[in-house]
Motif scaffolding. Sequence first.
Motif, PDB file in Angstrom:
ATOM      1  N   ASP A 125      -4.914  -3.609  -0.900  1.00 45.14           N
ATOM      2  CA  ASP A 125      -4.342  -3.612   0.443  1.00 45.14           C
ATOM      3  C   ASP A 125      -4.344  -4.991   1.077  1.00 45.14           C
ATOM      4  N   ARG A 136       0.325  -6.664   2.134  1.00 44.42           N
ATOM      5  CA  ARG A 136      -0.308  -5.799   3.137  1.00 44.42           C
ATOM      6  C   ARG A 136       0.753  -4.915   3.787  1.00 44.42           C
ATOM      7  N   ALA A 137       0.286  -3.964   4.596  1.00 43.77           N
ATOM      8  CA  ALA A 137       1.205  -3.091   5.329  1.00 43.77           C
ATOM      9  C   ALA A 137       2.137  -3.937   6.191  1.00 43.77           C
ATOM     10  N   PRO A 154       0.795  -1.232   0.000  1.00 44.11           N
ATOM     11  CA  PRO A 154       0.000   0.000   0.000  1.00 44.11           C
ATOM     12  C   PRO A 154       0.826   1.281   0.000  1.00 44.11           C
TER      13      PRO A 154
END
Length: 593
Positions: free
Chosen positions: A327, A286-287, A246
């Motif tokens: 995301d 993902r983060a 992201p």
Amino acid sequence: MTDRAVEGLGVWPTLRAVAVDVDGEDAYTAILAPFPGVSDEFRAWDLAAGKPGGPPLEEAPSRADPQAVSPDGRWLLLTSDREAGVWDLRTGRKLGGRTFPGRVLASSFAPDGRTVATTIESLRLVVWDGQTGESRMPILSDVSGWHFSPDMGRLAVTHNNGLVRVWDFVAPPTRDRRVPNRLFFADQFVVDPGGRYWMTTNTRREGPDGKSASMATLWDGEAGEPVSPPIELGSGAGPPLAAFAPDGRLAAGVRGTGVRLWEVPSCRPVSEAPALPSAVEALAVRAGGVVVAVCGDGAIRTWDGAATWSTSCNHPGGVTAAALSPDGGRALTAGDAAVRLWDVASGAAISGDDGFWSTPQLVVSGAFSRDGSRAVVATLDLLAHVLDAGTGRPIGPPLAIGRAAYPPALSPDGRRLATAGRDGKILEYEVADGNLVSPPLWGPRPARDVSYHPNGEVLYVTGGESAPSSGASPVGVSVVDLLVPESLPAPELRRLVAVLAGFRVGEGGASQVRLGPDELVREWDELKARFPAEFRVDPDHVESWHLQELGRAAGGKDLFAARLHAEALLRSRPGDADLLEMKRVADETLGPR
């Protein structure tokens, strides 16, 4: 006009003459085309000086057709079959050119002397930059006529169905037009969250045994150049895939069961995940670098750097199509005519009433909008269905996507859907009502992939002819600006189109009433009073337009049109000798008005 003797030209069977105004002085240039037994080169001849106007044109095809000279007399436009090119008459060098998805019918310069408008078969209009070859706006179809405003700010286009559109040709600064067309081998095309970088994946067959190997390449989208050498993804079942995190600082790639992570833009390796038990069908980061993968066996798995993958949810029976939100928070799986949406973190199904949305047709592909609010699935009956990613329920009517080659794309907010077909046709729909946003656009043929820039105002369409000898498909990326016609509000635009056709729109817009001359004037004056900015005319622009049209008429030997424009110009230039001479010649040929 003054008669001037020309020496040294000799006999030349193929000659095109044009008269232009350069820095306030008349310049008369002849374009000498190749002719057997005379010359095999294009060159310019200065008719005023009686000598060559420059060297022969380099690499000009002998069967090309001279179409136009730029308003300043410096550039020549040549076309041949499906190609067009621009040459500098003073140096003989080619400045730029491009190939079209159809045979060229006509081509000419716009008032700025650099932009070129080309009509190709099927009445499609291509507007492009004469130096770079880049498209300046989407390809428009079914075009019957077009005209630029003298300041290049607006382009008016008429279509054979009677529709008139006025395009805001000067793009706002936020629109990215700097990305050149490039060639590369690509199976997938991904844009990073900031719109700066591209990631492409490709598969090639190498070695005597013909085994395939996959790679990922990071591109600087603004420069159109690779950032680093290709990154190996290995081999195995399933398509080669790539995804950005992201924040755009990490990217991941996979072919088969082995996922690799690297930094962006350095491409420095970060880690490699343990092998998966089944080939990956969809991938997201993902983060924090957590990787999410949807596998062919229906399982949705995550990896956070541990020794093994964890399974969060599972689509029973395997999948025919899968997608992940950018995301990695939501997943879409399809199999056995059932489409399920999942919350990846909890492993819970995002349900309709029965826990999934069903379709009688086989689902062949899926995708999410960039914000993850909506998902789209394409079915075997050539329809696209948009779903609310929070409820799983359909939004809007099914949308016809034709012979789409790859999954349709949702705009970043999920309100529009774009699809590109094998025939090169690009369609963009409003999801809510299923209406087309604009007439069909045209891109590379066959199209392979379509995706939105994060700002929602640019489409990237990849496509091109296959190259069997290489075992891969050379694909070019076309950058399509989604210029929204900027004109009157839609109801008033319909009203204006009706007035131009001699009608008034009836109650509810369902009928048209033919108007007499006085009624037409009243309708026109009312629209002009309500929208004065849209109808404002600068006298200098009007004069520039007459000058441009006079040049076209004279070059095409259309004396009737030339006389009309000369008479209009004589109102502001009553003593202009050239205009008076042109009118005299027209009157002698056509008879006085």
